[in-house]
Design a protein around this motif. Structure first.
Motif, PDB file in Angstrom:
ATOM      1  N   ALA A 154       0.833  -1.208   0.000  1.00  0.00           N
ATOM      2  CA  ALA A 154       0.000   0.000   0.000  1.00  0.00           C
ATOM      3  C   ALA A 154       0.864   1.253   0.000  1.00  0.00           C
ATOM      4  O   ALA A 154       0.607   2.201  -0.752  1.00  0.00           O
ATOM      5  N   LEU A 155       1.892   1.260   0.839  1.00  0.00           N
ATOM      6  CA  LEU A 155       2.784   2.420   0.888  1.00  0.00           C
ATOM      7  C   LEU A 155       3.496   2.615  -0.446  1.00  0.00           C
ATOM      8  O   LEU A 155       3.605   3.739  -0.946  1.00  0.00           O
ATOM      9  N   ALA A 156       3.971   1.518  -1.038  1.00  0.00           N
ATOM     10  CA  ALA A 156       4.644   1.618  -2.334  1.00  0.00           C
ATOM     11  C   ALA A 156       3.713   2.213  -3.390  1.00  0.00           C
ATOM     12  O   ALA A 156       4.113   3.084  -4.171  1.00  0.00           O
ATOM     13  N   SER A 157       2.465   1.758  -3.419  1.00  0.00           N
ATOM     14  CA  SER A 157       1.503   2.294  -4.391  1.00  0.00           C
ATOM     15  C   SER A 157       1.203   3.761  -4.112  1.00  0.00           C
ATOM     16  O   SER A 157       1.096   4.570  -5.029  1.00  0.00           O
ATOM     17  N   TRP A 158       1.039   4.092  -2.834  1.00  0.00           N
ATOM     18  CA  TRP A 158       0.721   5.477  -2.455  1.00  0.00           C
ATOM     19  C   TRP A 158       1.846   6.417  -2.897  1.00  0.00           C
ATOM     20  O   TRP A 158       1.588   7.473  -3.478  1.00  0.00           O
ATOM     21  N   LEU A 159       3.079   6.027  -2.633  1.00  0.00           N
ATOM     22  CA  LEU A 159       4.210   6.867  -3.029  1.00  0.00           C
ATOM     23  C   LEU A 159       4.376   6.899  -4.546  1.00  0.00           C
ATOM     24  O   LEU A 159       4.664   7.953  -5.117  1.00  0.00           O
ATOM     25  N   ALA A 160       4.181   5.778  -5.208  1.00  0.00           N
ATOM     26  CA  ALA A 160       4.352   5.707  -6.664  1.00  0.00           C
ATOM     27  C   ALA A 160       3.313   6.540  -7.403  1.00  0.00           C
ATOM     28  O   ALA A 160       3.616   7.108  -8.451  1.00  0.00           O
ATOM     29  N   ARG A 161       2.104   6.632  -6.878  1.00  0.00           N
ATOM     30  CA  ARG A 161       1.065   7.395  -7.582  1.00  0.00           C
ATOM     31  C   ARG A 161       1.408   8.873  -7.659  1.00  0.00           C
ATOM     32  O   ARG A 161       0.910   9.588  -8.514  1.00  0.00           O
ATOM     33  N   GLY A 162       2.293   9.336  -6.799  1.00  0.00           N
ATOM     34  CA  GLY A 162       2.699  10.739  -6.833  1.00  0.00           C
ATOM     35  C   GLY A 162       3.910  10.997  -7.712  1.00  0.00           C
ATOM     36  O   GLY A 162       4.321  12.139  -7.879  1.00  0.00           O
ATOM     37  N   ALA A 163       4.470   9.944  -8.283  1.00  0.00           N
ATOM     38  CA  ALA A 163       5.655  10.099  -9.128  1.00  0.00           C
ATOM     39  C   ALA A 163       5.286  10.740 -10.458  1.00  0.00           C
ATOM     40  O   ALA A 163       4.155  10.605 -10.937  1.00  0.00           O
ATOM     41  N   GLY A 164       6.250  11.404 -11.037  1.00  0.00           N
ATOM     42  CA  GLY A 164       5.981  12.092 -12.290  1.00  0.00           C
ATOM     43  C   GLY A 164       6.427  11.360 -13.538  1.00  0.00           C
ATOM     44  O   GLY A 164       5.959  11.658 -14.630  1.00  0.00           O
ATOM     45  N   SER A 165       7.334  10.385 -13.384  1.00  0.00           N
ATOM     46  CA  SER A 165       7.842   9.719 -14.581  1.00  0.00           C
ATOM     47  C   SER A 165       7.745   8.198 -14.440  1.00  0.00           C
ATOM     48  O   SER A 165       7.764   7.656 -13.342  1.00  0.00           O
ATOM     49  N   TRP A 166       7.682   7.546 -15.588  1.00  0.00           N
ATOM     50  CA  TRP A 166       7.615   6.083 -15.642  1.00  0.00           C
ATOM     51  C   TRP A 166       8.831   5.459 -14.971  1.00  0.00           C
ATOM     52  O   TRP A 166       8.728   4.471 -14.257  1.00  0.00           O
ATOM     53  N   GLY A 167       9.971   6.048 -15.162  1.00  0.00           N
ATOM     54  CA  GLY A 167      11.193   5.522 -14.563  1.00  0.00           C
ATOM     55  C   GLY A 167      11.124   5.447 -13.043  1.00  0.00           C
ATOM     56  O   GLY A 167      11.736   4.575 -12.432  1.00  0.00           O
ATOM     57  N   GLU A 168      10.365   6.339 -12.439  1.00  0.00           N
ATOM     58  CA  GLU A 168      10.229   6.347 -10.980  1.00  0.00           C
ATOM     59  C   GLU A 168       9.296   5.249 -10.462  1.00  0.00           C
ATOM     60  O   GLU A 168       9.393   4.869  -9.302  1.00  0.00           O
ATOM     61  N   VAL A 169       8.395   4.740 -11.291  1.00  0.00           N
ATOM     62  CA  VAL A 169       7.401   3.765 -10.817  1.00  0.00           C
ATOM     63  C   VAL A 169       7.537   2.384 -11.462  1.00  0.00           C
ATOM     64  O   VAL A 169       6.864   1.445 -11.054  1.00  0.00           O
ATOM     65  N   ARG A 170       8.421   2.257 -12.415  1.00  0.00           N
ATOM     66  CA  ARG A 170       8.536   1.014 -13.193  1.00  0.00           C
ATOM     67  C   ARG A 170       8.727  -0.212 -12.312  1.00  0.00           C
ATOM     68  O   ARG A 170       8.042  -1.221 -12.479  1.00  0.00           O
ATOM     69  N   ILE A 171       9.627  -0.151 -11.366  1.00  0.00           N
ATOM     70  CA  ILE A 171       9.906  -1.315 -10.523  1.00  0.00           C
ATOM     71  C   ILE A 171       8.717  -1.633  -9.626  1.00  0.00           C
ATOM     72  O   ILE A 171       8.382  -2.806  -9.417  1.00  0.00           O
ATOM     73  N   VAL A 172       8.058  -0.628  -9.108  1.00  0.00           N
ATOM     74  CA  VAL A 172       6.886  -0.855  -8.256  1.00  0.00           C
ATOM     75  C   VAL A 172       5.776  -1.537  -9.052  1.00  0.00           C
ATOM     76  O   VAL A 172       5.150  -2.492  -8.576  1.00  0.00           O
ATOM     77  N   VAL A 173       5.541  -1.071 -10.261  1.00  0.00           N
ATOM     78  CA  VAL A 173       4.500  -1.673 -11.104  1.00  0.00           C
ATOM     79  C   VAL A 173       4.861  -3.114 -11.447  1.00  0.00           C
ATOM     80  O   VAL A 173       4.001  -4.004 -11.391  1.00  0.00           O
ATOM     81  N   ALA A 174       6.118  -3.364 -11.758  1.00  0.00           N
ATOM     82  CA  ALA A 174       6.551  -4.735 -12.065  1.00  0.00           C
ATOM     83  C   ALA A 174       6.350  -5.641 -10.843  1.00  0.00           C
ATOM     84  O   ALA A 174       5.872  -6.774 -10.976  1.00  0.00           O
ATOM     85  N   MET A 175       6.709  -5.165  -9.656  1.00  0.00           N
ATOM     86  CA  MET A 175       6.537  -5.943  -8.435  1.00  0.00           C
ATOM     87  C   MET A 175       5.061  -6.250  -8.186  1.00  0.00           C
ATOM     88  O   MET A 175       4.689  -7.392  -7.888  1.00  0.00           O
ATOM     89  N   HIS A 176       4.214  -5.241  -8.327  1.00  0.00           N
ATOM     90  CA  HIS A 176       2.774  -5.450  -8.115  1.00  0.00           C
ATOM     91  C   HIS A 176       2.214  -6.430  -9.147  1.00  0.00           C
ATOM     92  O   HIS A 176       1.376  -7.268  -8.816  1.00  0.00           O
ATOM     93  N   ALA A 177       2.651  -6.322 -10.380  1.00  0.00           N
ATOM     94  CA  ALA A 177       2.162  -7.228 -11.428  1.00  0.00           C
ATOM     95  C   ALA A 177       2.553  -8.668 -11.115  1.00  0.00           C
ATOM     96  O   ALA A 177       1.726  -9.585 -11.223  1.00  0.00           O
ATOM     97  N   LEU A 178       3.783  -8.875 -10.706  1.00  0.00           N
ATOM     98  CA  LEU A 178       4.241 -10.231 -10.389  1.00  0.00           C
ATOM     99  C   LEU A 178       3.520 -10.782  -9.167  1.00  0.00           C
ATOM    100  O   LEU A 178       3.014 -11.910  -9.191  1.00  0.00           O
ATOM    101  N   PHE A 179       3.460  -9.999  -8.092  1.00  0.00           N
ATOM    102  CA  PHE A 179       2.793 -10.487  -6.879  1.00  0.00           C
ATOM    103  C   PHE A 179       1.327 -10.800  -7.145  1.00  0.00           C
ATOM    104  O   PHE A 179       0.825 -11.854  -6.752  1.00  0.00           O
ATOM    105  N   ALA A 180       0.623  -9.885  -7.795  1.00  0.00           N
ATOM    106  CA  ALA A 180      -0.808 -10.085  -8.036  1.00  0.00           C
ATOM    107  C   ALA A 180      -1.056 -11.295  -8.935  1.00  0.00           C
ATOM    108  O   ALA A 180      -2.001 -12.052  -8.722  1.00  0.00           O
TER     109      ALA A 180
END
Length: 129
Positions: free
Chosen positions: A59-85
């Motif tokens: 939840a914290l990772a998603s909350w912080l990532a949603r405020g990011a401005g560039s794909w490079g800042e959230v890419r790893i978080v999105v990959a982690m969420h995709a794999l876990f889910a």
């Protein structure tokens, strides 16, 4: 310069932060009561607390990532969420088909599976941009 984060991905991250945060609080703070309520009591309260801790971290990772401005800042978080889910969805389906798991598990399959699809699609869309 890295591409910007789409509004759809920011919405997905916000919804994920809320979902994971709420589940995380219940699993972490009141594991036995939550387990009884959903018909999925933990073998030990620590089991649910560890799950809760993971959900709170997600939840914290998603909350912080949603405020990011560039794909490079959230890419790893999105990959982690995709794999876990994805893995969690597959594991839940397998458990529902082969073990004594409450029917509530299908609700988790639908919600977590939807997040898996959303994160996979977002990763593909942003990576090709």
């Amino acid at each position: 310069m890295s591409a910007s984060v789409s509004s759809g991905l920011k919405t997905t991250l916000l919804l994920h932060a809320l979902f994971a945060g709420i589940l995380g609080v219940f699993y972490f703070a009141v594991p036995v009561r939550w387990g009884e309520l959903v018909g999925w009591p933990p073998a030990q309260p620590l089991d649910h607390r560890v799950i809760g801790a993971a959900f709170l971290a997600f939840a914290l990772a998603s909350w912080l990532a949603r405020g990011a401005g560039s794909w490079g800042e959230v890419r790893i978080v999105v990959a982690m969420h995709a794999l876990f889910a994805t893995l969690a969805t597959l594991l839940l389906v397998w458990a529902l088909l082969t073990a004594d798991v409450p029917a509530l598990g299908w609700v988790y399959v639908v919600i977590v599976g939807a997040f898996a699809v959303a994160f996979i699609l977002a990763y593909r869309q942003h990576s090709s941009a």
